[in-house]
Scaffold this active site. Structure first.
Site, short mmCIF file in Angstrom:
data_model
loop_
_atom_site.label_atom_id
_atom_site.label_comp_id
_atom_site.label_asym_id
_atom_site.label_seq_id
_atom_site.Cartn_x
_atom_site.Cartn_y
_atom_site.Cartn_z
N GLY A 187 5.75 43.98 -51.13
CA GLY A 187 6.08 44.35 -49.77
C GLY A 187 7.04 45.52 -49.77
N THR B 32 11.85 37.99 -50.75
CA THR B 32 10.76 37.19 -50.19
C THR B 32 9.45 37.45 -50.93
OG1 THR B 32 10.26 38.88 -48.53
CG2 THR B 32 11.77 37.12 -47.89
N ASN C 47 5.76 38.08 -50.31
CA ASN C 47 4.88 38.52 -49.23
C ASN C 47 3.45 38.12 -49.54
OD1 ASN C 47 6.48 40.68 -47.38
ND2 ASN C 47 7.23 40.73 -49.48
N GLU D 286 5.81 35.87 -45.02
CA GLU D 286 6.64 35.99 -46.22
C GLU D 286 7.56 34.78 -46.32
OE1 GLU D 286 9.31 39.41 -46.03
OE2 GLU D 286 8.76 39.66 -43.92
N TYR E 188 4.48 37.93 -58.14
CA TYR E 188 3.44 38.91 -57.84
C TYR E 188 2.12 38.56 -58.54
CZ TYR E 188 7.23 41.77 -56.01
OH TYR E 188 8.31 42.23 -55.28
N ARG F 194 12.77 28.89 -35.08
CA ARG F 194 13.15 29.83 -34.02
C ARG F 194 12.10 30.93 -33.92
NH1 ARG F 194 14.81 34.66 -36.10
NH2 ARG F 194 15.67 34.70 -38.23
N PHE G 51 17.33 42.16 -34.35
CA PHE G 51 18.78 42.17 -34.49
C PHE G 51 19.30 43.61 -34.43
CE2 PHE G 51 17.24 38.31 -36.51
CZ PHE G 51 18.06 37.36 -35.94
#
Length: 338
Positions: free
Chosen positions: A214, A225, A227, A277, A289, A302, A307
């Site tokens: 990513g 993360t 991805n 992700e 990977y 949520r 942000f």
């Protein structure tokens, strides 16, 4: 012949893998008698599992093979190609879930307009009678088959009487006045309500894909993360942050890992591509990977937010991670992938 009515009960199943036939020509000639059911089985939810449990139970009692007949692609994709249907499970996920019910075989028929044009008699005789040697057919009361869905339970019962197979009906099941259905599961997943969807599916919903490179932005802020590629198997639910598990092939302590899963376009960084992700809690050393992983989604935490700064994002991610810990502490840890 009057259909034999049963009320489904818990039926022992095993973790075997059913043989998959992609046409009637692939069905072994020495298969012997069968107990058969038919359906799309998208999601293989609790209602499906009840029917399949009856199939397996009846087949074992008769010394017959338990077989499910299904279709690829989904009939709606053929009849209404202009209205794409997002399926709960990919064909390979569906095969695995069907195999885990204890079935001996799954017949995946290529759904075409030619197949759809068969009359109920033509389909029953070619598939159930000559193709599978059915001694019993297990269906719900709302069964429809043949051109234009012209065949129903009474049609099937009459053909059973003529050709010597029993028709076993399983009542519709659900909770709270609702019916377990693939449509209801899809709607809940589209809303991001993976918790309620799990009550229909009988398990947490899973996504599966290869881990790809990513933007590597997460690593720079302390949250690397994994991805997933755009070829995700399983219906990707609504954007947001989820508590879940990452499942890797094989066994050992690295096979099942707690994860915070993000689905969305990453609006804080003006992203445009929708991605899935996952951040494995407390791990910055994993090299995933090229590996195919599954993400089991336990709870929506949520919505996706924009942000105003990286610092604000990191503060929220810290809070997300703590919430993931709390959710997963109360969840049953899944078994590792095979």
């Amino acid at each position: 012949m009057t259909p034999d009515e049963v009320t489904p009960e818990d039926v022992p199943v095993d973790d075997g893998r059913a043989r998959v036939w992609r046409s009637l020509a692939e069905v072994p000639t020495d298969l012997g008698p069968t107990v058969v059911t038919i359906g799309n089985f998208d999601g293989v939810h609790l209602g499906h599992q009840e029917v399949l449990g009856v199939v397996v139970e009846r087949a074992r009692a008769r010394g017959a093979a338990a077989v499910a007949v299904t279709f690829t692609p989904h009939p709606r994709a053929v009849h209404l190609p202009e209205e794409p249907l997002r399926l709960v499970t990919s064909p390979s996920q569906r095969r695995e879930l069907l195999g885990a019910t204890g079935l001996d075989g799954v017949l995946e028929l290529d759904y075409t307009l030619e197949l759809a044009a068969q009359s109920p008699r033509e389909f029953v005789e070619s598939c159930f009678v000559r193709g599978l040697g059915a001694s019993a057919v297990v269906v719900g009361r709302d069964v429809r088959l043949g051109a234009g869905n012209s065949g129903n339970l009474e049609t099937l019962a009459a053909l059973g009487a003529e050709h010597g197979f029993d028709v076993v009906t399983v009542e519709d099941l659900g909770v709270g006045g609702g019916r377990w259905s693939s449509t209801a599961a899809r709607r809940l997943l589209d809303d991001g309500d993976v918790t309620r969807a799990a009550r229909i599916l009988g398990r947490h919903h899973r996504l599966r894909a290869e881990v790809v490179h990513g933007d590597a932005r997460g690593r720079t802020i302390g949250f690397p993360t994994a991805n997933l590629s755009q070829d995700v198997e399983g219906l990707v639910p609504a954007d947001g942050v989820y508590a879940g598990w990452m499942l890797r092939a094989g066994g050992g302590p690295e096979a099942v890992l707690p994860a915070a899963v993000s689905i969305g376009t990453n609006p804080t960084f003006d992203g445009t591509q929708r991605r899935v992700e996952a951040y494995v809690l407390d791990r910055t050393d994993l090299d995933l990977y090229g590996e195919v992983v599954e993400l089991e989604l336990v709870r929506h935490l949520r919505p996706t937010l924009r942000f105003t700064s990286v610092e604000e994002l990191v503060t929220q991610m810290d809070a997300d991670v703590e919430q993931v810990r709390e959710v997963l502490a109360a969840d049953d840890r899944p078994a590792a992938r095979r």
